[in-house]
Design a protein around this motif. Structure first.
Motif, PDB file in Angstrom:
ATOM      1  N   GLY A 197       1.526   2.515   4.989  1.00 30.85           N
ATOM      2  CA  GLY A 197       1.534   1.823   6.298  1.00 30.85           C
ATOM      3  C   GLY A 197       0.395   1.000   6.596  1.00 30.85           C
ATOM      4  O   GLY A 197       0.476   0.474   7.857  1.00 30.85           O
ATOM      5  N   CYS A 208       0.907  -1.101   0.009  1.00 32.13           N
ATOM      6  CA  CYS A 208      -0.053   0.013  -0.029  1.00 32.13           C
ATOM      7  C   CYS A 208       0.803   1.269   0.052  1.00 32.13           C
ATOM      8  O   CYS A 208       0.461   2.378  -0.369  1.00 32.13           O
ATOM      9  N   GLU A 209       2.150   1.076   0.470  1.00 33.70           N
ATOM     10  CA  GLU A 209       2.865   2.435   0.706  1.00 33.70           C
ATOM     11  C   GLU A 209       2.331   3.557   1.347  1.00 33.70           C
ATOM     12  O   GLU A 209       2.307   4.523   1.038  1.00 33.70           O
ATOM     13  N   ALA A 238       3.323  -5.255   4.322  1.00 37.67           N
ATOM     14  CA  ALA A 238       4.074  -6.177   3.442  1.00 37.67           C
ATOM     15  C   ALA A 238       5.763  -5.790   3.233  1.00 37.67           C
ATOM     16  O   ALA A 238       6.402  -6.537   2.738  1.00 37.67           O
ATOM     17  N   CYS A 239       5.780  -4.566   3.567  1.00 35.38           N
ATOM     18  CA  CYS A 239       7.112  -3.849   3.555  1.00 35.38           C
ATOM     19  C   CYS A 239       8.085  -4.010   4.625  1.00 35.38           C
ATOM     20  O   CYS A 239       9.188  -3.464   4.824  1.00 35.38           O
TER      21      CYS A 239
HETATM   22  S1  FES Z   1       3.688  -1.231   1.809  1.00 35.09           S
HETATM   23 FE1  FES Z   1       1.956  -1.468   3.199  1.00 35.09          FE
HETATM   24  S2  FES Z   1       2.736  -1.117   5.148  1.00 35.09           S
HETATM   25 FE2  FES Z   1       4.383  -0.511   3.739  1.00 35.09          FE
END
Ligand code: FES
Ligand code: FES
Lengths: 170, 368
Positions: free
Chosen positions: A40, A37-38, A44-45
């Motif tokens: 938060g 999702c970039e 997954a990151c």
């Molecule tokens: S990519 Fe979803 S929390 Fe970082």
């Protein structure tokens, strides 16, 4: 700036406000951490920064200059999987695998910091890590069983299902 | 104001693949000189285990260990056509294609072995990577040696091809809808029993327990099947009470665009989940298997809706069953309306129970 990634000290040339996730994936070609999702929201990151789990998509690289970063690649190798990685294989805890790098990193931290095999505590510890595929059941089973590792990776854990058989083909 | 518990049940039937809609899968297999098996099949594995299942089918039907099989679906030039991974078709439709290809490979392996061993092919079988004479298990030949003999002695490449197609069925009678070919028999059946807790003050529905019984025909890989059922159950929970891509359909406003506003089920939503795998074999699936990929999340939302009715006496006719919808339905009931009754085949509501008047109501009126 410099960061140590899975034991290698590397120079970072991206602008300081670039997210650690983008530095890892785009500049350093460490693609274990996934860009879900970039924002938060999915986990997954997740990577370890100086031993603590962090959402790399929300971490500006300048904020961790000099830090040690461990990604899922740093926990084990294909022929030398870590206990949690082995458990994920043995319990079929991954389907598409997109959530897996973050789950494995977070679960490793949970167990390394003394986490128990209690299902509720695992659920609490991994809360915020979204999995679209597995329904979480096998992930929780894998984490509960992971401590110590040494699973036979040519076999699969028996599930908790009941089987009912009926008559002949129709 | 109190919390009420309720239980609901819903059942479903579902075909494997686009039954009678023309969706081919093809496969080809070759045997390396060391007896290892290369499978080329176009089925993508999206986490459903297509590679594992098809490799198992090939290993089982040829008679070699699972780890002798490599599966290549990554190259669109070398892989034959597979319509894709959708419609619960990877195990049944694509699985039948690799099964047929594997049976051809086995026949050819036995022909070469027959020439080498001077025993008729009908008297040979392949068990765990070894050709054995029926009734004389000491007469054996490794599949690796058979493949080497084919390559270096007979000048042959052992291959097999297979294809599966349920051709497009044309309608022959527009009155009855009769078509010109029968459907296949790999139809799956399933049910979900859900237990919920409904708070009549907040309208929040919490799923306490879900029991799924799925008829998969034959569980080629039971742990994978269970994973698919568990995953489907939690997706069904999401569809039932959390996930709303068009909250004010058809208006696109207020759609959740991130995880903070589009509620995917999380660890904290996980109810007690139980799985019952029913093996009621089909005549047309590989080893009797049926596909359940898509139906895995279909029985839970109606079971949850029925459980909500059991708990607080209102039918919420639109998914997801959000607190807002529950409270509106409770208000409608308190105002004296909203109790559905049965008229023949139809469930009739005197009042609109759902928030959204576009998608609901229509299919539930008595004259539909
Ligand atoms: S990519 Fe979803 S929390 Fe970082
Ligand atoms: S395995 Fe697909 S998101 Fe978790």
């Amino acid at each position: 700036m410099n960061i140590t990634v899975n034991g290698d000290e590397l120079e970072v040339r991206s602008p300081g406000l670039t997210s650690l996730l983008r530095v890892l994936r785009d500049e350093l070609d460490v693609v274990g951490p996934k860009a879900g999702c970039e924002a938060g929201g999915c986990g997954a990151c997740t990577v370890l920064v100086d031993g603590a789990p962090r959402r790399s998509c929300l971490t500006a690289v300048a904020a961790i200059d000099g830090a040690e970063v461990t990604t899922v690649e740093g926990l084990g190798a294909a022929d030398d999987l870590s206990p949690v990685q082995q458990a994920f294989v043995h319990y079929y805890a991954a389907q598409c695998g997109f959530c897996t790098p973050g789950m494995v990193v977070a679960a490793t931290h949970y167990l390394d910091s003394g986490g128990s095999d209690d299902r509720k505590e695992i659920q609490e510890a991994l809360r915020g890590h979204v999995c679209r595929c597995t329904g979480y059941v096998k992930i929780i089973e894998a984490v509960a069983a992971a401590r110590g590792g040494n699973f036979d990776l040519t076999t699969t854990a028996e599930g908790g299902y009941t089987t009912v058989m009926t008559g002949d083909a129709k | 104001m109190a919390k009420h518990t309720g239980r609901g049940l819903a059942a479903i039937e579902y075909p494997s693949g686009m039954n009678q809609n023309g969706d081919p899968s093809q496969a080809w297999i070759k045997v390396k000189p060391d007896g290892r098996i290369d499978v080329f099949s176009g089925t993508s594995d999206i986490g459903n285990g297509a590679k594992t299942i098809q490799s198992q089918i090939v290993a089982e039907s040829i008679g070699v260990p699972y780890d002798w099989v490599t599966f290549d679906n990554s190259n669109t030039d070398s892989s034959p056509v597979c319509t894709g991974t959708f419609a619960s078709r990877a195990t049944v439709i694509a699985g039948n294609a690799v099964l047929k290809a594997a049976e051809e490979v086995k026949t050819k392996l036995l022909e070469i072995a027959s020439a080498e061993m001077e025993i008729g092919p009908q008297d040979l079988d392949i068990i765990d990577g070894e050709v054995q004479a029926r009734g004389a298990p000491s007469l054996t030949m490794d599949v690796a040696d058979v493949a080497a003999a084919a390559t270096y002695g007979h000048g042959q490449l052992i291959t097999g091809t297979g294809a599966e197609l349920n051709a497009f069925a044309a309608i022959t009678n527009s009155e009855t809808g009769e078509v010109d070919s029968p459907p296949h028999a790999a139809i799956s059946y399933a049910a979900c029993a859900a237990e919920v807790e409904v708070d009549d003050e907040t309208g929040i529905v919490r799923i306490v327990r879900m029991v799924q019984a799925y008829d998969v025909g034959k569980a080629i890989n039971p742990t994978l099947v269970e994973g698919q059922i568990e995953g489907g159950a939690v997706m069904g929970l999401g569809l039932g009470v959390l996930e709303d891509s068009y909250p004010y359909y058809p208006s696109p406003d207020h759609r959740g665009s991130h995880f903070g506003s589009y509620f995917v089920p999380g660890m904290e939503d996980l109810p007690q989940i139980e799985t019952i795998i029913i093996e009621n074999p089909s005549a047309t699936g590989p080893y009797g298997a049926k596909g359940i990929g898509e139906m895995a999340n279909n029985s839970q939302p109606p079971a949850i809706a029925a459980a909500v009715h059991d708990a607080v006496g209102v039918w919420v006719t639109e998914l997801p069953i959000t607190p807002e919808r529950v409270l509106r339905a409770l208000d409608a009931k308190a105002a004296g309306g909203g109790q559905p009754r049965r008229e023949g085949k139809h469930i009739v509501f005197d009042e609109e129970l759902s928030v959204n008047s576009v998608a609901s109501g229509i299919s539930w009126t008595s004259d539909s």
